[in-house]
Design a protein around this motif. Structure first.
Motif, PDB file in Angstrom:
ATOM      1  N   LEU A 312      -8.907 -14.301  -7.086  1.00  0.00           N
ATOM      2  CA  LEU A 312      -8.280 -13.541  -5.832  1.00  0.00           C
ATOM      3  C   LEU A 312      -7.331 -12.732  -6.213  1.00  0.00           C
ATOM      4  O   LEU A 312      -7.031 -11.640  -5.759  1.00  0.00           O
ATOM      5  CB  LEU A 312      -8.283 -14.588  -4.566  1.00  0.00           C
ATOM      6  N   LEU A 313      -6.344 -13.224  -7.050  1.00  0.00           N
ATOM      7  CA  LEU A 313      -5.175 -12.663  -7.061  1.00  0.00           C
ATOM      8  C   LEU A 313      -5.338 -11.533  -8.207  1.00  0.00           C
ATOM      9  O   LEU A 313      -4.863 -10.231  -7.802  1.00  0.00           O
ATOM     10  CB  LEU A 313      -4.118 -13.604  -8.036  1.00  0.00           C
ATOM     11  N   ASP A 314      -6.614 -11.723  -9.106  1.00  0.00           N
ATOM     12  CA  ASP A 314      -7.125 -10.448  -9.653  1.00  0.00           C
ATOM     13  C   ASP A 314      -7.673  -9.207  -8.985  1.00  0.00           C
ATOM     14  O   ASP A 314      -7.307  -8.014  -9.085  1.00  0.00           O
ATOM     15  CB  ASP A 314      -7.930 -10.712 -10.979  1.00  0.00           C
ATOM     16  N   ASP A 315      -8.266  -9.708  -8.014  1.00  0.00           N
ATOM     17  CA  ASP A 315      -8.998  -8.853  -6.956  1.00  0.00           C
ATOM     18  C   ASP A 315      -7.956  -8.147  -6.269  1.00  0.00           C
ATOM     19  O   ASP A 315      -8.259  -6.890  -5.620  1.00  0.00           O
ATOM     20  CB  ASP A 315      -9.989  -9.676  -6.220  1.00  0.00           C
ATOM     21  N   LYS A 316      -7.053  -8.845  -5.981  1.00  0.00           N
ATOM     22  CA  LYS A 316      -5.972  -8.283  -4.856  1.00  0.00           C
ATOM     23  C   LYS A 316      -5.151  -7.178  -5.415  1.00  0.00           C
ATOM     24  O   LYS A 316      -4.940  -6.174  -4.939  1.00  0.00           O
ATOM     25  CB  LYS A 316      -5.065  -9.216  -4.451  1.00  0.00           C
ATOM     26  N   LYS A 317      -4.846  -7.322  -6.959  1.00  0.00           N
ATOM     27  CA  LYS A 317      -4.285  -6.195  -7.366  1.00  0.00           C
ATOM     28  C   LYS A 317      -5.453  -4.785  -7.601  1.00  0.00           C
ATOM     29  O   LYS A 317      -4.977  -3.692  -7.515  1.00  0.00           O
ATOM     30  CB  LYS A 317      -4.130  -6.699  -9.012  1.00  0.00           C
ATOM     31  N   ILE A 318      -6.639  -5.088  -7.767  1.00  0.00           N
ATOM     32  CA  ILE A 318      -7.588  -4.106  -7.726  1.00  0.00           C
ATOM     33  C   ILE A 318      -7.768  -3.255  -6.342  1.00  0.00           C
ATOM     34  O   ILE A 318      -7.434  -2.097  -6.508  1.00  0.00           O
ATOM     35  CB  ILE A 318      -9.005  -4.586  -8.284  1.00  0.00           C
ATOM     36  N   ILE A 319      -7.474  -4.070  -5.484  1.00  0.00           N
ATOM     37  CA  ILE A 319      -7.691  -3.653  -4.064  1.00  0.00           C
ATOM     38  C   ILE A 319      -6.444  -2.920  -3.835  1.00  0.00           C
ATOM     39  O   ILE A 319      -6.503  -1.558  -3.155  1.00  0.00           O
ATOM     40  CB  ILE A 319      -8.079  -4.447  -2.854  1.00  0.00           C
ATOM     41  N   SER A 320      -5.189  -3.229  -4.445  1.00  0.00           N
ATOM     42  CA  SER A 320      -4.135  -2.596  -4.109  1.00  0.00           C
ATOM     43  C   SER A 320      -3.847  -1.171  -4.826  1.00  0.00           C
ATOM     44  O   SER A 320      -3.582  -0.397  -4.365  1.00  0.00           O
ATOM     45  CB  SER A 320      -3.006  -3.339  -4.931  1.00  0.00           C
ATOM     46  N   THR A 321      -4.577  -1.345  -6.089  1.00  0.00           N
ATOM     47  CA  THR A 321      -4.674   0.298  -6.720  1.00  0.00           C
ATOM     48  C   THR A 321      -5.686   0.988  -6.062  1.00  0.00           C
ATOM     49  O   THR A 321      -5.182   2.408  -5.882  1.00  0.00           O
ATOM     50  CB  THR A 321      -5.261   0.074  -8.150  1.00  0.00           C
ATOM     51  N   ILE A 322      -6.787   0.754  -5.271  1.00  0.00           N
ATOM     52  CA  ILE A 322      -7.553   1.600  -4.433  1.00  0.00           C
ATOM     53  C   ILE A 322      -6.819   2.078  -3.289  1.00  0.00           C
ATOM     54  O   ILE A 322      -6.896   3.110  -3.224  1.00  0.00           O
ATOM     55  CB  ILE A 322      -8.928   0.856  -4.133  1.00  0.00           C
ATOM     56  N   LEU A 323      -5.939   1.102  -2.854  1.00  0.00           N
ATOM     57  CA  LEU A 323      -5.356   1.628  -1.590  1.00  0.00           C
ATOM     58  C   LEU A 323      -4.269   2.852  -1.954  1.00  0.00           C
ATOM     59  O   LEU A 323      -3.777   3.617  -1.226  1.00  0.00           O
ATOM     60  CB  LEU A 323      -4.338   0.263  -0.951  1.00  0.00           C
ATOM     61  N   ILE A 324      -3.519   2.707  -3.093  1.00  0.00           N
ATOM     62  CA  ILE A 324      -2.471   3.406  -3.668  1.00  0.00           C
ATOM     63  C   ILE A 324      -3.367   4.731  -3.897  1.00  0.00           C
ATOM     64  O   ILE A 324      -2.879   6.056  -3.545  1.00  0.00           O
ATOM     65  CB  ILE A 324      -1.849   2.887  -4.865  1.00  0.00           C
ATOM     66  N   GLU A 325      -4.432   4.809  -4.418  1.00  0.00           N
ATOM     67  CA  GLU A 325      -5.376   6.258  -4.571  1.00  0.00           C
ATOM     68  C   GLU A 325      -5.637   6.696  -3.350  1.00  0.00           C
ATOM     69  O   GLU A 325      -5.635   7.834  -3.318  1.00  0.00           O
ATOM     70  CB  GLU A 325      -6.633   5.885  -5.642  1.00  0.00           C
TER      71      GLU A 325
END
Length: 336
Positions: A312-325
């Motif tokens: 979940l921590l790894d997935d949170k980082k991925i979702i964070s990059t999507i939000l930034i984009e």
């Protein structure tokens, strides 16, 4: 929307969707994110910019549409009346039709203009049984004001005595691109609660119209209302102008401020329709993914299984990059 701009936005959303599907490890999270992307892709394909008037019942939304179009297009009465979503758009030939739920199926039926009241207005006892199966009414007009890739929507009132009216309006506003929030100038003191209750849930491109200014008896009261409105609206700005855009009008008397509002509409909204639509649609996607991101943070805090927590921590980082984009794309579009 312009076809080129629409294709660019859709391509961008698909790229983020592919990125999420390729990198996310939690199966349930991946499924939920995919659902969000697919729902928003359907919205992104909609070709026209949806501009909706909303506000409390009897604020004068229908009267304002008629004043802006300089024609009696929708039914306007001094009591709460609008009972269905009414779409008004440009058409080379005048047409009137409705979408009705008949035995669980949606059917499109044409009707003559003299029946408009029968299919859009609640009865005199403020009931909506007569329009309960009508999903939407469509009015096509040869009105130059509507030229361009836009649609105007009249909506039932918020806080209507019939709670179904609020539900219909809120469901519609979820996928509107631009909101004209109409307020009865004499009810400004109730406005703060109304905005928190409804507008905060939407976060859309918005302008505010304080209607019924003709009911203000003197200049001192008028100035007090204008000052009060600016205080209330200070936290609600149009993401494209970065201002709180407010108009004070009398739709009933068609005063000069209606002309100012109409001019603003032509010079600003029509000329920025594609930008407005893209910002609105990407913002909805961003907000929905952000809600998922916040839920993941909460789940992580209570997760005791180290392996699941790492996923979940790894997935949170991925979702964070999507939000930034998404945020970068929205900001770039706003400033362009």
């Amino acid at each position: 929307m312009d076809e080129h701009n629409s294709l660019c936005m859709i391509s961008f959303i698909k790229r983020l969707d592919k990125k999420a599907n390729g990198l996310l490890k939690d199966v349930q999270l991946q499924k939920r994110i995919e659902e969000v992307f697919q729902e928003n892709l359907q919205y992104a394909h909609y070709p026209r910019t949806r501009i909706s008037l909303c506000g409390r019942f009897n604020a004068g939304k229908s009267a304002l549409i008629n004043a802006m179009l300089q024609s009696k297009v929708v039914i306007s009465r001094p009591i709460s009346s609008t009972g269905v979503i009414t779409r008004v758009y440009y058409s080379p030939t005048e047409s009137y039709s409705l979408i009705k739920n008949i035995n669980g199926n949606e059917e499109v039926l044409s009707f003559p203009v003299n029946q408009l009241k029968d299919v859009t207005v609640k009865d005199n006892f403020n009931k909506s049984q007569n329009v309960k199966d009508i999903i939407r009414v469509d009015i096509g007009l040869t009105n130059d004001f509507l030229k361009g890739n836009i649609e105007l929507f009249d909506t039932p009132g918020l806080d209507d005595p019939d709670p179904r009216m609020t539900e219909i309006t809120m469901n519609h506003l979820e996928h509107s691109d631009f909101i004209i929030f109409v307020i009865d100038a004499l009810q400004l003191k109730d406005l703060n609660e109304l905005l928190i209750k409804y507008y905060k849930r939407l976060g859309k491109n918005v302008i505010f119209v304080a209607n019924k200014m003709d009911a203000i008896e003197n200049e001192k009261d008028e100035q007090e209302i204008k000052d009060l409105a600016r205080v209330y609206f200070a936290d609600y700005y149009n993401p494209l102008t970065f201002n709180s855009d407010i108009f004070f009008v009398s739709a009933k008397s068609k005063d000069k401020n209606i002309i100012e509002l109409s001019s603003y509409f032509r010079s600003y909204i029509l000329s920025n329709a594609d930008k407005i639509a893209e910002v609105a649609r990407l913002s909805i996607l961003k907000n929905e993914i952000h809600e998922i991101y916040e839920r993941i943070k909460t789940i992580i805090e209570g997760e005791s299984d180290r392996v699941k927590k790492k996923i979940l921590l790894d997935d949170k980082k991925i979702i964070s990059t999507i939000l930034i984009e998404l945020e970068h794309r929205i900001t770039t579009k706003q400033l362009s």
